[in-house]
Design a protein around this motif. Structure first.
Motif, PDB file in Angstrom:
ATOM      1  N   HIS A 505       0.830  -1.210   0.000  1.00  0.00           N
ATOM      2  CA  HIS A 505       0.000   0.000   0.000  1.00  0.00           C
ATOM      3  C   HIS A 505       0.864   1.258   0.000  1.00  0.00           C
ATOM      4  O   HIS A 505       0.529   2.255  -0.646  1.00  0.00           O
ATOM      5  CB  HIS A 505      -0.923   0.007   1.212  1.00  0.00           C
ATOM      6  N   LEU A 506       1.970   1.212   0.729  1.00  0.00           N
ATOM      7  CA  LEU A 506       2.851   2.375   0.791  1.00  0.00           C
ATOM      8  C   LEU A 506       3.429   2.692  -0.577  1.00  0.00           C
ATOM      9  O   LEU A 506       3.591   3.861  -0.952  1.00  0.00           O
ATOM     10  CB  LEU A 506       3.974   2.111   1.789  1.00  0.00           C
ATOM     11  N   GLU A 507       3.736   1.660  -1.334  1.00  0.00           N
ATOM     12  CA  GLU A 507       4.317   1.842  -2.664  1.00  0.00           C
ATOM     13  C   GLU A 507       3.270   1.973  -3.750  1.00  0.00           C
ATOM     14  O   GLU A 507       3.600   2.044  -4.933  1.00  0.00           O
ATOM     15  CB  GLU A 507       5.255   0.664  -2.962  1.00  0.00           C
ATOM     16  N   GLY A 508       1.994   1.966  -3.370  1.00  0.00           N
ATOM     17  CA  GLY A 508       0.925   2.215  -4.335  1.00  0.00           C
ATOM     18  C   GLY A 508       0.604   1.052  -5.229  1.00  0.00           C
ATOM     19  O   GLY A 508       0.111   1.245  -6.339  1.00  0.00           O
ATOM     20  N   SER A 534      -4.944   6.971   2.825  1.00  0.00           N
ATOM     21  CA  SER A 534      -3.573   7.252   2.414  1.00  0.00           C
ATOM     22  C   SER A 534      -2.846   5.928   2.324  1.00  0.00           C
ATOM     23  O   SER A 534      -3.117   5.001   3.092  1.00  0.00           O
ATOM     24  CB  SER A 534      -2.884   8.169   3.436  1.00  0.00           C
ATOM     25  N   GLY A 535      -1.885   5.829   1.416  1.00  0.00           N
ATOM     26  CA  GLY A 535      -1.118   4.600   1.300  1.00  0.00           C
ATOM     27  C   GLY A 535      -0.331   4.277   2.558  1.00  0.00           C
ATOM     28  O   GLY A 535       0.110   3.147   2.755  1.00  0.00           O
ATOM     29  N   GLU A 536      -0.133   5.273   3.434  1.00  0.00           N
ATOM     30  CA  GLU A 536       0.618   5.062   4.663  1.00  0.00           C
ATOM     31  C   GLU A 536      -0.224   4.448   5.771  1.00  0.00           C
ATOM     32  O   GLU A 536       0.305   4.027   6.800  1.00  0.00           O
ATOM     33  CB  GLU A 536       1.200   6.396   5.166  1.00  0.00           C
ATOM     34  N   ASP A 537      -1.550   4.419   5.588  1.00  0.00           N
ATOM     35  CA  ASP A 537      -2.423   4.018   6.688  1.00  0.00           C
ATOM     36  C   ASP A 537      -2.163   2.592   7.157  1.00  0.00           C
ATOM     37  O   ASP A 537      -2.174   2.316   8.358  1.00  0.00           O
ATOM     38  CB  ASP A 537      -3.897   4.177   6.281  1.00  0.00           C
ATOM     39  N   ALA A 538      -1.953   1.666   6.231  1.00  0.00           N
ATOM     40  CA  ALA A 538      -1.732   0.277   6.635  1.00  0.00           C
ATOM     41  C   ALA A 538      -0.480   0.169   7.506  1.00  0.00           C
ATOM     42  O   ALA A 538      -0.491  -0.478   8.563  1.00  0.00           O
ATOM     43  CB  ALA A 538      -1.617  -0.613   5.403  1.00  0.00           C
ATOM     44  N   LEU A 539       0.612   0.793   7.085  1.00  0.00           N
ATOM     45  CA  LEU A 539       1.840   0.736   7.875  1.00  0.00           C
ATOM     46  C   LEU A 539       1.670   1.472   9.201  1.00  0.00           C
ATOM     47  O   LEU A 539       2.211   1.050  10.229  1.00  0.00           O
ATOM     48  CB  LEU A 539       2.997   1.336   7.088  1.00  0.00           C
ATOM     49  N   VAL A 571       9.646   5.694   5.685  1.00  0.00           N
ATOM     50  CA  VAL A 571       8.490   6.372   6.289  1.00  0.00           C
ATOM     51  C   VAL A 571       8.924   7.667   6.961  1.00  0.00           C
ATOM     52  O   VAL A 571       8.278   8.710   6.821  1.00  0.00           O
ATOM     53  CB  VAL A 571       7.798   5.438   7.307  1.00  0.00           C
ATOM     54  N   LEU A 572      10.029   7.605   7.705  1.00  0.00           N
ATOM     55  CA  LEU A 572      10.512   8.817   8.372  1.00  0.00           C
ATOM     56  C   LEU A 572      10.858   9.902   7.361  1.00  0.00           C
ATOM     57  O   LEU A 572      10.558  11.085   7.558  1.00  0.00           O
ATOM     58  CB  LEU A 572      11.733   8.501   9.228  1.00  0.00           C
ATOM     59  N   GLU A 573      11.520   9.522   6.280  1.00  0.00           N
ATOM     60  CA  GLU A 573      11.893  10.502   5.260  1.00  0.00           C
ATOM     61  C   GLU A 573      10.660  11.146   4.644  1.00  0.00           C
ATOM     62  O   GLU A 573      10.609  12.372   4.453  1.00  0.00           O
ATOM     63  CB  GLU A 573      12.738   9.832   4.180  1.00  0.00           C
ATOM     64  N   ARG A 574       9.665  10.333   4.337  1.00  0.00           N
ATOM     65  CA  ARG A 574       8.455  10.863   3.712  1.00  0.00           C
ATOM     66  C   ARG A 574       7.688  11.781   4.662  1.00  0.00           C
ATOM     67  O   ARG A 574       7.284  12.879   4.298  1.00  0.00           O
ATOM     68  CB  ARG A 574       7.559   9.712   3.265  1.00  0.00           C
ATOM     69  N   ARG A 575       7.519  11.328   5.894  1.00  0.00           N
ATOM     70  CA  ARG A 575       6.709  12.105   6.832  1.00  0.00           C
ATOM     71  C   ARG A 575       7.460  13.352   7.307  1.00  0.00           C
ATOM     72  O   ARG A 575       6.839  14.388   7.563  1.00  0.00           O
ATOM     73  CB  ARG A 575       6.293  11.236   8.008  1.00  0.00           C
ATOM     74  N   TRP A 576       8.777  13.278   7.422  1.00  0.00           N
ATOM     75  CA  TRP A 576       9.521  14.478   7.804  1.00  0.00           C
ATOM     76  C   TRP A 576       9.442  15.520   6.689  1.00  0.00           C
ATOM     77  O   TRP A 576       9.289  16.711   6.959  1.00  0.00           O
ATOM     78  CB  TRP A 576      10.981  14.156   8.108  1.00  0.00           C
ATOM     79  N   GLY A 577       9.515  15.055   5.439  1.00  0.00           N
ATOM     80  CA  GLY A 577       9.363  16.002   4.335  1.00  0.00           C
ATOM     81  C   GLY A 577       8.019  16.698   4.378  1.00  0.00           C
ATOM     82  O   GLY A 577       7.922  17.922   4.178  1.00  0.00           O
TER      83      GLY A 577
END
Length: 795
Positions: A505-508, A534-539, A571-577
């Motif tokens: 899901h994160l990678e679409g 959001s694709g991040e929801d599962a993780l 995940v940290l890189e994406r969410r920090w951005g």
């Protein structure tokens, strides 16, 4: 036109009371020829009277429901939606020049709209949508309803207001004149009457006319943006008023339409805009439910949840609490009763919805709470253990999803209480739950989640876009966040599925539209996107479980084989951005980032070789070096800063020593880390106190701060050049001054962590050793009590 009694046959829209019936064979060649002639006359009509005459012939020739989409489109192109709108406006404004009574104008206008709305494209047409406030006014206030007169000076806004159903500032608007700038049929002298004049409840609409109005509204509601269109045009208060006044068909058609609208994605917005009206409606539905017979209650259970507010929008008023109490009063004997599986499903769904609102507080005695949990768990086992031999129907999936929510609410209480036998311990929210009952709850939950694991093992990755699979995944993650000691082997075996599902899901990968719609309609309130998928929801749901599992040897081996650290760093890189792009997120905590840091911290503590070799940890160091200096200026994100600081120091202690000057990137991070660690304590009246900025978050960050100091000691031992940085930055001098001026620290653990860092500096740097020795010689404060430090100086 005066001789046209009832010019539109209401069978064209399925209205009751019609004498015509559809034929199986469609139109005959003779009917088709006659229809073409009528369409020609309609196309070449010179005025509204000619248009009405042609329409009359068409409707007498065949019902609108027998006309195909292409023919309806031709009728629309010839007539447009302006004519039915003008007919309605002429009737409600009281114009008499048309030669037809107001009742017939209303009947003709609504029948035309109902017929044209059968085409989905036409149902979303702006002209048809502009008539929605008119139809709502008729349904709510009866045939004598009139729109408010438009104030002078606003005529220039007429087109925009009527087309959109809202005024230019976005407020809900009632139509003031014919939509799209059309004139009403006949003279307009009657248009200047005063404001809306609702009829008395006794003066209801003709049943066929009301059915046509509801036909149009129902078709609009079923369109892609229909719920938003109806909400913005005042559908909720108008339909609530119609139901309250017992207007024509309000019970048969209005209440189900409201239920459909409130079950859609606009549910949270509807409750935020119209809480009073919806609370009154819910009270009426609840009263009917409570007064119904046992059999009727069983049938109503499936309808009541539609009218409950979303869990994230619980009203502060005590009225909702009272309503929920009434519902539980009726539900208790139903939960205890012997009912069929078909009857039990809606009972469990309604129970889950009520739990979402007020938890266990209003449910009842512990015995009943345990029974409810047991019935939900049994339902899950019966539903999932038969898969794949028996497919789950949509109704079964809805019931099982409700059971998951009951199980989640139960395990949060049972697991938080645990098996504590101390009678002095506070009770859980399931008031009075004793040790035996707690064990029973945990036992049935374990059996149910065993079935959940079995189902996930069977279904595989091919159903990634299935909302029910996501609901099942989410429920198991909630269980693993609380309990990792049970079913350990089964959980370890399932880890590849869980991680790959979240990663996909994160990678679409795969279709997510079904999940997006489900998340929106379920109004899941705890998502960071406010309910949107959001694709991040599962993780995000899996992260707490990963935090626990990465601390254990067996699961951690599997997670490393799945390259989980790289997933967490991503995940940290994406969410920090995203967080930095929002300027620090307006000071809001990001629990997902904090939990991801905790998992990575487990790897950094236990897997030194992996940390040294895995490229993802180099990327992580770069991220932490950029982020920590920024977070120093975000006091509301202090918990995240503590995680970043401690994680970076834990990784730094594993790096090989460098002979030259400290790397600029590392220097930037360590300078920020020393500044951060030095801000926790301040000198008070003889005691060291937690500083004001840290005090609010101390419970969350105290352990991280102490662990960061221990990691700092490790960094100094691995890279002695950092000792000079501790002196140059002022951290050593400030720490020694604090310890010398205070007789005690907030707790013994803090003293031990500071002492460990000072010992490392003393052993690695002669200058630091001399500075520490000089202050220690004064024999003042807490520093004088650090026996291990004194021993290190004497070595």
């Amino acid at each position: 036109m005066a001789e046209t009694g009832n010019p539109i046959d209401h069978d064209s829209t399925g209205s009751p009371g019609s004498e015509r019936r559809l034929t199986e064979g469609g139109l005959t060649p003779a009917q088709r020829e006659m229809l073409e002639r009528c369409l020609h006359a309609l196309t070449h009509a010179k005025n509204d009277s000619h248009t009405l005459a042609a329409l009359l012939l068409i409707t007498r020739l065949c019902p609108a429901s027998q006309l195909d989409s292409a023919t309806l489109r031709r009728v629309f192109e010839a007539v447009g939606l302006g004519l039915p709108a003008r007919l309605l406006l002429t009737a409600v404004q009281g114009c008499s020049g048309s030669g037809l009574p107001a009742e017939e104008l209303l009947s003709l206008g609504t029948a035309l709209l109902a017929a044209l709305s059968t085409d989905r494209d036409l149902a979303a047409h702006p002209q048809l949508l502009s008539t929605v406030p008119l139809l709502l006014g008729l349904l709510a206030d009866g045939p004598s309803w009139t729109p408010r007169k438009k104030p002078q000076g606003q005529e220039s806004e007429k087109g925009q207001s009527s087309a959109n159903g809202v005024d230019p500032e976005g407020r809900e608007a009632e139509p003031q004149t014919a939509p799209e700038g059309e004139e009403s049929v006949g003279p307009s002298e009657g248009a200047g009457r005063g404001g809306a004049q609702p009829s008395s409840p006794a003066a209801g609409l003709d049943e066929a006319l009301a059915a046509d109005c509801y036909q149009v509204l129902s078709t609009v509601c079923a369109s892609a943006r229909g719920p938003e269109q109806l909400l913005s045009r005042g559908a909720v208060p108008a339909l609530c008023r119609a139901v309250d006044r017992k207007q024509t068909l309000s019970r048969e058609r209005g209440l189900p339409l409201l239920g459909h609208l409130l079950s859609s994605r606009v549910r949270p917005l509807a409750w935020s805009k119209h809480p009073a009206e919806l609370l009154s409606l819910l009270a009426a539905v609840t009263t009917e439910f409570c007064q119904a017979s046992h059999q009727d209650r069983l049938e109503m259970c499936s309808r009541v949840p539609q009218f409950l507010p979303p869990s994230g929008a619980v009203l502060e008023s005590g009225d909702l609490r009272s309503i929920v109490s009434q519902l539980w009063e009726v539900l208790r004997p139903m939960v205890q009763a012997k009912v069929t599986p078909v009857q039990l499903g809606p009972i469990l769904v309604l129970s889950a919805c009520l739990l979402d609102l007020y938890g266990w507080e209003l449910v009842g005695p512990p015995k009943l709470c345990c029974l409810l949990v047991n019935r939900a768990c049994v339902e899950v086992r019966m539903g999932l253990e038969e898969y794949p031999a028996t497919d789950l129907s949509p109704v079964q999936q809805q019931v099982l999803t409700a059971c998951y929510r009951i199980m989640e609410a139960a395990m949060e209480q049972a697991c938080s209480q645990g098996l504590v036998q101390d009678a002095a311990q506070p009770q859980t929210a399931i008031a009075g739950l004793n040790l035996q009952q707690t064990r029973q709850v945990l036992g049935v939950l374990e059996e149910a989640f065993s079935a959940v694991i079995y189902y996930l093992q069977q279904v595989g990755q091919s159903h990634r876009g299935d909302p029910f699979l996501f609901a099942t995944f989410r429920s198991l993650c909630a269980w693993l966040a609380e309990e990792t000691s049970c079913l350990k082997e089964e959980v370890i075996a399932l880890l590849p599925f869980l991680v790959n599902y979240a990663k996909g899901h994160l990678e679409g990968e795969g279709p997510d539209k079904g999940l997006s719609d489900w998340m929106s309609e379920m109004s899941v309130s705890d998502t960071t996107q406010g309910g949107a998928w959001s694709g991040e929801d599962a993780l995000r749901y899996l992260l707490p479980a990963l935090c626990h599992l990465s601390a254990e040897e067996g699961p951690r081996r599997v997670l490393l084989g799945l390259d989980t650290p790289a997933l967490l760093v991503g995940v940290l890189e994406r969410r920090w951005g995203g967080l930095r792009g929002r300027g620090g997120g307006a000071g809001t905590r990001d629990h997902s980032m904090e939990t991801a840091c905790s998992s990575l911290l487990n790897f950094a503590i236990t897997e030194a070789d992996r940390v040294r070799k895995d490229p993802c940890f180099l990327s992580l160091q770069s991220l932490l070096s950029d982020a920590l200096p920024v977070l120093l200026h975000k006091p509301r994100l202090l918990v995240l800063a503590a995680n970043f600081c401690t994680l970076g120091l834990m990784i730094g202690r594993l790096k090989p020593a460098t002979k030259g000057p400290v790397d600029p990137v590392q220097r930037r991070f360590f300078t920020a880390a020393l500044r951060f660690l030095g801000g926790a304590l301040t000198s008070g009246s003889g005691l060291a106190e937690v500083s004001g900025v840290w005090a609010e978050w101390w419970e969350d960050v105290a352990e991280l701060w102490r662990l960061g100091l221990q990691a700092l000691a490790g960094c100094v031992q691995a890279q002695p050049l950092l000792a000079a940085l501790a002196r140059e930055s002022g951290w050593l001098g400030d720490t020694l001054a604090l310890l010398a001026s205070c007789s005690a620290l907030p707790d013994p653990h803090s003293q031990g962590a500071l002492e460990e860092a000072l010992i490392a500096l003393a052993r690695q740097c002669p200058l630091c050793r001399g500075e520490i020795h000089a202050v220690l010689a004064e024999k003042r404060g807490t520093l004088h009590n650090m026996i291990q430090l004194q021993g290190a100086l004497s070595d």
